[in-house]
Design an enzyme around this catalytic site. Structure first.
Site, PDB file in Angstrom:
ATOM      1  N   ARG A  86      -7.577   5.902  13.652  1.00 46.52           N
ATOM      2  CA  ARG A  86      -8.228   6.862  12.758  1.00 46.52           C
ATOM      3  C   ARG A  86      -9.636   7.263  13.165  1.00 46.52           C
ATOM      4  NH1 ARG A  86      -4.300   4.484  10.484  1.00 46.52           N
ATOM      5  NH2 ARG A  86      -2.847   5.762   9.294  1.00 46.52           N
TER       6      ARG A  86
ATOM      7  N   GLN B 147      -3.067  -6.533  11.515  1.00 46.88           N
ATOM      8  CA  GLN B 147      -2.199  -5.365  11.684  1.00 46.88           C
ATOM      9  C   GLN B 147      -2.050  -5.051  13.176  1.00 46.88           C
ATOM     10  OE1 GLN B 147      -4.946  -3.168   8.912  1.00 46.88           O
ATOM     11  NE2 GLN B 147      -3.043  -2.195   8.366  1.00 46.88           N
TER      12      GLN B 147
ATOM     13  N   ILE C 159      -1.350  -5.191  17.219  1.00 49.11           N
ATOM     14  CA  ILE C 159      -0.190  -5.532  18.050  1.00 49.11           C
ATOM     15  C   ILE C 159      -0.657  -5.934  19.444  1.00 49.11           C
ATOM     16  CG2 ILE C 159       1.480  -4.125  16.806  1.00 49.11           C
ATOM     17  CD1 ILE C 159       0.508  -2.280  19.577  1.00 49.11           C
ATOM     18  N   ASP C 160      -1.976  -6.111  19.616  1.00 48.98           N
ATOM     19  CA  ASP C 160      -2.506  -6.324  20.960  1.00 48.98           C
ATOM     20  C   ASP C 160      -2.519  -7.784  21.409  1.00 48.98           C
ATOM     21  OD1 ASP C 160      -4.782  -7.407  19.594  1.00 48.98           O
ATOM     22  OD2 ASP C 160      -5.734  -5.432  19.548  1.00 48.98           O
TER      23      ASP C 160
ATOM     24  N   HIS D 191       2.548  -6.461  12.207  1.00 50.30           N
ATOM     25  CA  HIS D 191       3.227  -5.331  12.847  1.00 50.30           C
ATOM     26  C   HIS D 191       3.783  -5.699  14.215  1.00 50.30           C
ATOM     27  CE1 HIS D 191       0.668  -2.492  10.112  1.00 50.30           C
ATOM     28  NE2 HIS D 191       1.687  -3.033   9.489  1.00 50.30           N
TER      29      HIS D 191
ATOM     30  N   CYS E 211      23.387  -7.067  28.053  1.00 53.54           N
ATOM     31  CA  CYS E 211      24.528  -6.457  27.353  1.00 53.54           C
ATOM     32  C   CYS E 211      24.506  -4.922  27.399  1.00 53.54           C
ATOM     33  CB  CYS E 211      24.559  -6.931  25.896  1.00 53.54           C
ATOM     34  SG  CYS E 211      23.313  -6.139  24.863  1.00 53.54           S
TER      35      CYS E 211
ATOM     36  N   SER F  53     -10.498  -2.485   9.567  1.00 47.16           N
ATOM     37  CA  SER F  53      -9.280  -1.829   9.069  1.00 47.16           C
ATOM     38  C   SER F  53      -9.657  -0.722   8.094  1.00 47.16           C
ATOM     39  CB  SER F  53      -8.366  -2.831   8.357  1.00 47.16           C
ATOM     40  OG  SER F  53      -7.260  -2.137   7.792  1.00 47.16           O
ATOM     41  N   SER F  54      -8.969   0.412   8.233  1.00 43.11           N
ATOM     42  CA  SER F  54      -9.187   1.530   7.306  1.00 43.11           C
ATOM     43  C   SER F  54      -8.547   1.234   5.950  1.00 43.11           C
ATOM     44  CB  SER F  54      -8.597   2.813   7.891  1.00 43.11           C
ATOM     45  OG  SER F  54      -7.207   2.646   8.112  1.00 43.11           O
TER      46      SER F  54
ATOM     47  N   ASN G  54     -16.431  -2.778   8.231  1.00 40.67           N
ATOM     48  CA  ASN G  54     -15.702  -1.656   8.839  1.00 40.67           C
ATOM     49  C   ASN G  54     -16.681  -0.511   9.055  1.00 40.67           C
ATOM     50  OD1 ASN G  54     -12.976  -0.770   9.633  1.00 40.67           O
ATOM     51  ND2 ASN G  54     -13.313   0.857   8.133  1.00 40.67           N
TER      52      ASN G  54
END
Ligand code: NAD
Length: 262
Positions: free
Chosen positions: A45, A110, A112-113, A130, A166, A204-205, A229
């Site tokens: 954002r 939140q 994912i790094d 996440h 598979c 975090s927003s 923030n």
């Protein structure tokens, strides 16, 4: 020379946060993309990032549409190397310091790094809401493989790598928009919030739900709320302390100062 925001204010913010940290024994950090921008990973954002140019790919589209899957892997060519090369910054390390002191019970992220893990937390204390960009899972047989290996296949020219076991559809182990939240992670996060005496939001927003509702669970269970923030958030009016500053500057200073106060 005088700046718009005098040094005195920044110092006062740090002292207030240090004071809250010093009083707390069950801190739960709630982190978002903003804790990792100083590690070189753009957030969603703030303007100008890699993700700024792309609309998210919905989970249903990923399942139904080969072009959406190829687009996912194409984007990964640009984004995954940034995440893979990133190192924890001073804010990540400050949270590890709080864990070492026995004051931090969980980091609910939140992100994912994987940078909280890389910074050295006890893995049991990190809750990734996440998922994580470092793995890939087969949606058919559930086989888990390293993202690095699958990324190498895309770099080598496979537009949509399939499961080597598979032949099923592979997907990075991140949670897409439209995909259910991982229940075990939500349960662990909920429990940590209910037991917290301080919820410390960093970068975090607080607009992506259901994750952004978690700090409120802490507040409703009696925890104090501190928000660090760069931009305002919808929970600012519920917080005991709001600091609009850079995570990598304010948090390490407050953690160091809280040790002096203690
Ligand atoms: P967001 O992009 O919505 O908000 C990030 C916030 O951090 C912004 O309000 C911004 O002002 C603030 N910020 C930026 N740099 C900062 C700094 N140095 N110090 C303090 N604040 C700073 O991010 P979000 O709330 O995490 O939600 C967006 C979603 O994007 C999440 O679901 C997350 O999974 C995903 N995402 C993750 C990463 C990552 O893993 N590093 C990166 C981009 C997006």
């Amino acid at each position: 020379m005088m700046s718009d925001k005098p040094d005195f204010d920044a110092g006062a913010d740090v002292v207030r946060l240090a004071d809250l940290i010093g009083k707390s024994r069950q801190i739960v950090a709630f982190t978002g993309a903003g804790i990792s921008t100083e590690s070189g990973i753009p957030d969603f954002r703030s303007p100008g990032g890699i993700w700024d140019r792309n609309q998210p790919i919905q989970f249903q589209d990923f399942l139904a549409d080969g072009e959406a899957r190829r687009e996912t892997w194409r984007r990964g060519l640009e984004t995954y190397p940034v995440v893979a090369a990133a190192q924890p910054n001073a804010a990540h390390l400050a949270l590890v310091e709080l864990e070492r002191r026995g004051q931090l019970t969980a980091v609910v992220t939140q992100n994912i790094d994987g940078l909280h893990h890389r910074a050295g937390h006890d893995p049991e204390r990190v809750v990734e809401l996440h998922g994580n960009a470092h793995g890939v899972r087969c949606l058919m047989c559930d086989m888990l493989s390293a993202r690095e290996a699958v990324h190498a296949r895309v770099v080598a020219g496979e537009p949509e790598p399939a499961c080597t076991d598979c032949g099923g559809i592979l997907k990075p182990t991140t949670i897409s928009f439209g995909e259910g939240m991982p229940r075990p992670a939500m349960v662990r996060a909920d429990r940590a919030m209910r037991q917290a005496d301080l919820v410390l939001v960093v970068g975090s927003s607080l607009v992506v739900y259901p994750a952004a509702g978690l700090p409120l669970i802490g507040v409703q269970s009696g925890a104090r709320l501190a928000i660090l923030n760069q931009a305002p958030t919808p929970l600012d009016d519920q917080a005991d302390l709001v600091i609009q500053g850079r995570a990598g500057e304010v948090l390490p200073a407050a953690v160091a100062r809280s040790a002096e106060l203690g």
